[in-house]
Design a protein around this motif. Sequence first.
Motif, mmCIF file in Angstrom:
data_model
loop_
_atom_site.group_PDB
_atom_site.id
_atom_site.type_symbol
_atom_site.label_atom_id
_atom_site.label_comp_id
_atom_site.label_asym_id
_atom_site.label_seq_id
_atom_site.Cartn_x
_atom_site.Cartn_y
_atom_site.Cartn_z
ATOM 1 N N PHE B 336 52.706 19.799 11.761
ATOM 2 C CA PHE B 336 51.206 20.292 11.930
ATOM 3 C C PHE B 336 50.948 21.169 10.513
ATOM 4 O O PHE B 336 49.837 21.460 10.021
ATOM 5 N N LEU B 337 52.162 21.607 9.736
ATOM 6 C CA LEU B 337 52.068 22.495 8.813
ATOM 7 C C LEU B 337 52.131 21.453 7.587
ATOM 8 O O LEU B 337 51.464 21.949 6.485
ATOM 9 N N ALA B 338 53.027 20.617 7.351
ATOM 10 C CA ALA B 338 53.377 19.735 6.189
ATOM 11 C C ALA B 338 52.815 18.486 6.583
ATOM 12 O O ALA B 338 53.570 17.664 7.028
ATOM 13 N N THR B 339 51.587 18.232 6.314
ATOM 14 C CA THR B 339 51.020 16.922 6.895
ATOM 15 C C THR B 339 51.636 15.694 5.797
ATOM 16 O O THR B 339 51.706 14.606 6.317
ATOM 17 N N GLU B 340 51.512 16.004 4.568
ATOM 18 C CA GLU B 340 51.945 15.038 3.436
ATOM 19 C C GLU B 340 53.434 14.508 3.695
ATOM 20 O O GLU B 340 53.815 13.334 3.617
ATOM 21 N N HIS B 341 54.212 15.554 3.629
ATOM 22 C CA HIS B 341 55.660 15.222 3.429
ATOM 23 C C HIS B 341 56.641 16.003 4.452
ATOM 24 O O HIS B 341 57.172 16.941 3.840
ATOM 25 N N PRO B 342 56.439 15.814 5.632
ATOM 26 C CA PRO B 342 57.037 16.877 6.665
ATOM 27 C C PRO B 342 58.461 16.427 6.776
ATOM 28 O O PRO B 342 59.098 15.981 7.666
ATOM 29 N N HIS B 343 59.385 16.987 5.755
ATOM 30 C CA HIS B 343 60.636 16.617 5.533
ATOM 31 C C HIS B 343 61.656 17.916 5.589
ATOM 32 O O HIS B 343 61.090 19.070 5.409
ATOM 33 N N PHE B 344 62.539 17.702 6.660
ATOM 34 C CA PHE B 344 63.339 18.926 7.156
ATOM 35 C C PHE B 344 64.685 18.545 6.441
ATOM 36 O O PHE B 344 65.188 17.500 6.569
ATOM 37 N N GLU B 345 65.232 19.708 5.902
ATOM 38 C CA GLU B 345 66.512 19.408 5.290
ATOM 39 C C GLU B 345 67.392 20.244 5.953
ATOM 40 O O GLU B 345 67.487 21.389 6.209
#
Lengths: 235, 385
Positions: B336-345
Amino acid sequence: MPFIEITGLTKIYESDADRVEALRGVDLRVEEGAFLGVMGQSGSGKSTFLSILGGLAHPTAGKVSVDGIDLYALSGEKLADFRREYLGFVFQSFNLIPYLTALENVMLPLAVKKMPAAQKRAQALEVLERVGLGGRAAHLPSQLSGGEQERVAVARALVNRPPLLLADEPTGSLDTATSEEIMELLTRLNQEGQTIVMVTHNEENRRYFHRMVQLRDGLVVADESLRRVATSSAA
Amino acid sequence: MTLKTIALNNLRRRKARMAFLVIGLLVGIATVVTLVSLTEALTMETEHKLDQFGANILITPRSDDLAISYGGITVGDVAMQYEPIREADLPLIRTIPERRNIAAVAPKVLGAVRVGEQRVVLMGVDREVEFALKRWWVIDGRPVAADDELVAGSEVAAALDLRMGQQLEINGRTFTLVGLLQPTGAQDDRMLIGSLGMAQQLLGKQDNISLVEVAALCADCPVEEIVEQIAQVLPYTRVIAMQQVVKSRMHALDQFRLLSLSVAGVVVFIGALVVFVTMMGSVNERTREIGIFRALGFRRGHVVGLILLEAFIVSLVAGILGYLSGIGATRALLPFLATEHPHFEWSALLMGGSILLAVAVGALASLYPALHASRMDPTEALRAL
């Protein structure tokens, strides 16, 4: 040299409004292997006497030595070590830890000792057998009768093989038959060489003692020798 | 039988209290993990956007006396006295040593044109590159797809009362308005945007370029070096890194990070208070038990050790569960917050740090209750002897 030597033992409780002299210059010598009964009415000072003898409360004046050790010359932590190594406590209301099994309760004084777990367990099981509760080791206190709980408390007091056993009204909350069982157990232990000091107000118990000291208003008012102390010293 | 046995048995018996303690601390740790990992993910998203779409290098003609309006160019009635950028030189940008870090090269030609009675700025752009680069442009209609099409900035559209599909006459040529640019807050609002070749012809600037925006992958690349290398291949131009764009975005993220840490700090503090109050209550409830321990020969240090051991076990559980909950919350919120590149590391540092934080907070909050327990008078505690 007496095993326990108490000289001029005085304990005064002071507050803003009150000043209570619980003990007023008690002198006492107890030999090793004795079964001493300390009797007296409520407020006579017998519980205070046992607290001080057990290294739990500092006297206002006087000296207490056990096996040549001046208790109140010891630092707080050394006094804790002394309690662990020299004393076994049997409390009136059992004071078992409700979330530990009978075996774990007995092992409690060994919890802070550096020794193999198997040895702790073997030592605790052995003493549980001695008090006749080998088959109840895995039971929680709530699953034991009053008499059985008192036996667990006695086993816990003995697990460290202490030279001195202190008992505070150990039959106070038991029925007559169970009380007799416990007194017979203590007598048997004494016959095996265990030195015991027991506080009680129950006159029925005096027949088990070698010696009976009567306290009243913080003073020793009677000191009777009832039986001869056996010469065995296998504490 | 050791202190650990006693601690574990006590915790097992007091399940509700332990659960309360764990939840109190878990919420704090989960909040920290969520906010920290979300901030990290949003930073990555911003970097990714900058890398992929945002121009961060600007090439303009070298000039000492031009007032700056759009990337160093003033347009309109002011005469522009400078050596324009030659379109033929643009491929040189792709020859620099750091060329693999160049994502896009977006040339533009700018000039004033008359539409009816009004004078407006016409910006010719490389259609393919420009509309991909300006991802934040929101166009009612569609981007320019042919030479006879235009998109109007919001202020131009308002001033000329332009409507979608309207025909416009510029220097004798007819254009169709295919898109209206929603307000951007930038100079784009005051321009008509069309194809590069058409604008060059219309403005009489064939083969010339007014300015070039370059998107360089800047998350971990040396922008300053790229700037220097472009300046070497285009020595008659001025090449600048638009660091302000990056800095302002990073500043916004830093502010968010600061806010996150403050919120996390407050939540952790509340967690610490929960631990403190619960442990204090537990110690007071266990007065008699502690008296028994002391009577049986436990040193003060043993009592402190026992209470802290319980706090450690609870905090460790809370730390692990808090970390997992925080990661779960991050994964749930990130789309919902990172629409372009919702990448979790996944971060070992965050995992270790959050568990350590839980243990440290639990231990610190339990220290006073532990010391309080160790100072109890055994006789008072027992009330039996």
